[in-house]
Write an enzyme that holds these catalytic residues in place. Sequence first.
Site, short mmCIF file in Angstrom:
data_model
loop_
_atom_site.label_atom_id
_atom_site.label_comp_id
_atom_site.label_asym_id
_atom_site.label_seq_id
_atom_site.Cartn_x
_atom_site.Cartn_y
_atom_site.Cartn_z
N ASP A 38 0.86 -1.18 0.00
CA ASP A 38 0.00 0.00 0.00
C ASP A 38 0.90 1.23 0.00
O ASP A 38 2.05 1.16 0.44
CB ASP A 38 -0.92 0.03 1.22
CG ASP A 38 -2.19 0.84 0.96
OD1 ASP A 38 -2.10 1.85 0.24
OD2 ASP A 38 -3.25 0.47 1.49
N ASN B 211 3.55 2.35 -4.72
CA ASN B 211 2.46 2.22 -5.67
C ASN B 211 2.78 1.09 -6.64
O ASN B 211 3.74 1.18 -7.41
CB ASN B 211 2.27 3.55 -6.41
CG ASN B 211 1.06 3.53 -7.33
OD1 ASN B 211 0.41 2.50 -7.52
ND2 ASN B 211 0.75 4.68 -7.92
N CYS C 228 -11.88 -9.68 -18.04
CA CYS C 228 -12.85 -10.37 -18.89
C CYS C 228 -14.21 -9.67 -18.89
O CYS C 228 -14.92 -9.64 -19.89
CB CYS C 228 -13.02 -11.81 -18.44
SG CYS C 228 -11.66 -12.90 -18.88
N CYS D 42 -13.86 9.97 1.67
CA CYS D 42 -13.80 8.50 1.70
C CYS D 42 -15.22 8.00 1.48
O CYS D 42 -16.05 8.03 2.39
CB CYS D 42 -13.24 8.01 3.03
SG CYS D 42 -12.99 6.23 3.10
N CYS E 212 -10.97 -11.63 -24.25
CA CYS E 212 -10.42 -10.76 -23.21
C CYS E 212 -9.27 -9.92 -23.76
O CYS E 212 -8.48 -10.37 -24.60
CB CYS E 212 -9.93 -11.61 -22.04
SG CYS E 212 -9.25 -10.66 -20.66
#
Length: 314
Positions: free
Chosen positions: A14, A60, A139, A160, A213
């Site tokens: 994170d 990131n 997909c 948020c 896909c």
Amino acid sequence: MLTRCGIGKLLLFDYDKVELANMNRLFYQPHQAGMSKVEAAEKTLKEINPDVEFEVYNYNITTMDNFNHFMERIKNGGLKEGEPVNLVLSCVDNFEARMTINTACNELGQNWIESGVSENAVSGHIQFIIPGETSCFACAPPLVVATKTDEKTLKREGVCAASLPTTMAVVAGFLVQNTLKYLLSFGDVTYYLGYNALQDYFPTMTLRPNPQCDDNYCIKQQQAFQIKEATKPKVEKTEDKVEEIVHDDNVWEIQLVSETTEDELKEADGQVPNLVEGLKVAYTTPAPTQASNEKTVDSTEKSLDELMKEMQGL
């Protein structure tokens, strides 16, 4: 949850920092505001269970350099260094990060579970993805992506959106429960499970891969899976013969009685209630019987001792 269950190792990725808006869910504390989420998570989780091993990465994953390292840790960051991880869990809140995880798992053939909560915070889902066997995240893209709408226009700075702790906890529980079923090989791991809090609706389904896909690695995984299925030996179905069990004696006079049928319930004296689909009546309360005309013993004012003497004299 996994830490409390004694998971062997967790790799956390994170790049956000803990904010006061995060206090209404998860396990963050006000004094951790400003810390990186992975650092705060590691500190708290180690206090819960110091036997769990942690690797935390505050970056990131969508950038090229970080993506390569992210791929390397999935491939070699298992409980034993050099072995792949058992399962990847996605708990991100944007499409770009989900597509990054999807690309990495498709390329490596890594099973993973995607999860999310809606912007209005009253619904969510989890999706178990096996590259080539089930639908990957590319997909069936979300509507906002299929219509080529910039997802950044839906997210407001400093707000948020999905912040209802109850919904987050329910979806997190589904995620961890299916993770345990997968890792410990018990029960059935759901391929897709949704949750709509407004109607208490839990849709479940199996999503098959899309032959068209956009992810090239997904197409390669589909082809590899089809070849694998074609090489499997065909198993002929055989009917199992049910042998009748016969006992020579039945000392206790035990009898096997079939379950009550609907016709038998209709003929019963008690009232049969109307139930929703999925429920059935096992038995009904018999109607009260009328008093019979048989003779009964009259009450007497004799004492117990007098009655006992009469009995002895018989």
